[in-house]
Design a protein around this motif. Structure first.
Motif, PDB file in Angstrom:
ATOM      1  N   SER A   1       0.900  -1.159  -0.099  1.00 43.45           N
ATOM      2  CA  SER A   1       0.034  -0.081  -0.013  1.00 43.45           C
ATOM      3  C   SER A   1       0.991   1.184  -0.068  1.00 43.45           C
ATOM      4  O   SER A   1       0.947   1.931   0.981  1.00 43.45           O
ATOM      5  CB  SER A   1      -0.976  -0.034   1.307  1.00 43.45           C
ATOM      6  OG  SER A   1      -1.613   1.260   1.108  1.00 43.45           O
TER       7      SER A   1
ATOM      8  N   THR B   1      -1.660   7.470  -5.832  1.00 44.37           N
ATOM      9  CA  THR B   1      -3.009   8.212  -5.739  1.00 44.37           C
ATOM     10  C   THR B   1      -3.892   7.084  -5.330  1.00 44.37           C
ATOM     11  O   THR B   1      -3.458   5.967  -5.443  1.00 44.37           O
ATOM     12  CB  THR B   1      -3.393   8.584  -7.127  1.00 44.37           C
ATOM     13  OG1 THR B   1      -3.475   7.767  -8.099  1.00 44.37           O
ATOM     14  CG2 THR B   1      -2.431   9.683  -7.531  1.00 44.37           C
ATOM     15  N   SER B   2      -5.148   7.360  -4.780  1.00 42.32           N
ATOM     16  CA  SER B   2      -6.182   6.519  -4.477  1.00 42.32           C
ATOM     17  C   SER B   2      -6.593   5.662  -5.621  1.00 42.32           C
ATOM     18  O   SER B   2      -6.743   4.130  -5.484  1.00 42.32           O
ATOM     19  CB  SER B   2      -7.343   7.031  -3.837  1.00 42.32           C
ATOM     20  OG  SER B   2      -6.992   8.027  -3.004  1.00 42.32           O
ATOM     21  N   PHE B   3      -6.742   6.032  -6.712  1.00 44.74           N
ATOM     22  CA  PHE B   3      -6.829   5.356  -8.184  1.00 44.74           C
ATOM     23  C   PHE B   3      -5.917   4.388  -8.363  1.00 44.74           C
ATOM     24  O   PHE B   3      -6.207   3.145  -8.667  1.00 44.74           O
ATOM     25  CB  PHE B   3      -7.034   6.269  -9.208  1.00 44.74           C
ATOM     26  CG  PHE B   3      -7.294   5.742 -10.377  1.00 44.74           C
ATOM     27  CD1 PHE B   3      -8.685   4.889 -10.650  1.00 44.74           C
ATOM     28  CD2 PHE B   3      -6.329   5.341 -11.604  1.00 44.74           C
ATOM     29  CE1 PHE B   3      -8.806   4.401 -11.858  1.00 44.74           C
ATOM     30  CE2 PHE B   3      -6.541   4.608 -12.756  1.00 44.74           C
ATOM     31  CZ  PHE B   3      -7.699   4.052 -13.016  1.00 44.74           C
ATOM     32  N   GLU B   4      -4.426   4.837  -8.248  1.00 44.98           N
ATOM     33  CA  GLU B   4      -3.445   3.941  -8.406  1.00 44.98           C
ATOM     34  C   GLU B   4      -3.361   2.750  -7.391  1.00 44.98           C
ATOM     35  O   GLU B   4      -3.259   1.507  -7.694  1.00 44.98           O
ATOM     36  CB  GLU B   4      -2.066   4.680  -8.229  1.00 44.98           C
ATOM     37  CG  GLU B   4      -1.943   5.377  -9.519  1.00 44.98           C
ATOM     38  CD  GLU B   4      -0.551   6.382  -9.393  1.00 44.98           C
ATOM     39  OE1 GLU B   4       0.066   6.529 -10.608  1.00 44.98           O
ATOM     40  OE2 GLU B   4      -0.537   6.813  -8.285  1.00 44.98           O
ATOM     41  N   LYS B   5      -3.704   2.892  -6.201  1.00 45.60           N
ATOM     42  CA  LYS B   5      -3.920   2.037  -5.013  1.00 45.60           C
ATOM     43  C   LYS B   5      -4.803   1.017  -5.675  1.00 45.60           C
ATOM     44  O   LYS B   5      -4.941  -0.207  -5.099  1.00 45.60           O
ATOM     45  CB  LYS B   5      -4.216   2.757  -3.753  1.00 45.60           C
ATOM     46  CG  LYS B   5      -2.832   3.246  -3.201  1.00 45.60           C
ATOM     47  CD  LYS B   5      -2.891   4.046  -1.830  1.00 45.60           C
ATOM     48  CE  LYS B   5      -2.194   4.868  -1.285  1.00 45.60           C
ATOM     49  NZ  LYS B   5      -2.043   5.102  -0.034  1.00 45.60           N
ATOM     50  N   ALA B   6      -6.036   1.533  -5.918  1.00 46.48           N
ATOM     51  CA  ALA B   6      -7.355   0.583  -6.159  1.00 46.48           C
ATOM     52  C   ALA B   6      -6.836  -0.341  -7.288  1.00 46.48           C
ATOM     53  O   ALA B   6      -7.378  -1.626  -7.500  1.00 46.48           O
ATOM     54  CB  ALA B   6      -8.269   1.452  -6.846  1.00 46.48           C
ATOM     55  N   LEU B   7      -5.920   0.015  -8.463  1.00 47.35           N
ATOM     56  CA  LEU B   7      -5.627  -0.799  -9.459  1.00 47.35           C
ATOM     57  C   LEU B   7      -4.604  -1.894  -8.942  1.00 47.35           C
ATOM     58  O   LEU B   7      -4.467  -2.996  -9.610  1.00 47.35           O
ATOM     59  CB  LEU B   7      -4.945  -0.098 -10.556  1.00 47.35           C
ATOM     60  CG  LEU B   7      -5.672   1.093 -11.147  1.00 47.35           C
ATOM     61  CD1 LEU B   7      -4.846   1.640 -12.288  1.00 47.35           C
ATOM     62  CD2 LEU B   7      -6.920   0.295 -12.096  1.00 47.35           C
TER      63      LEU B   7
END
Length: 85
Positions: free
Chosen positions: A73, A78-84
């Motif tokens: 983590s 970014t939050s988007f990159e973490k979601a990926l």
């Protein structure tokens, strides 16, 4: 103590990563320009770009050896990159 170390590793890698991204963008612009104008400079520039990516891999590997859980983590994404992930 582990939290301080994890925080330090994260901060160090985040600083490195942000600088690395800036440099990558500069290399991209130089490569685009070289494709348009300067044929003889391409070989040197391509070598610099490859070295730049090698530096990233080495730094990421070093940081992962120090704090492997950090890369599950990463705080620099970014939050988007973490979601990926």
């Amino acid at each position: 103590m582990a939290n301080i170390n994890a925080s330090s590793v994260a901060q160090n890698f985040e600083t490195f990563f942000n600088g690395w991204l800036v440099c990558r963008e500069r290399f991209l612009q130089q490569l685009v320009q070289a494709l348009r104008y300067e044929i003889e400079r391409r070989g040197s520039l391509i070598q610099q770009v490859l070295s730049h990516y090698e530096q990233y891999a080495l730094e990421k590997s070093r940081a992962a050896r120090e704090q492997v859980l950090l890369f599950y983590s990463p705080p620099w994404l970014t939050s988007f990159e973490k979601a990926l992930l």
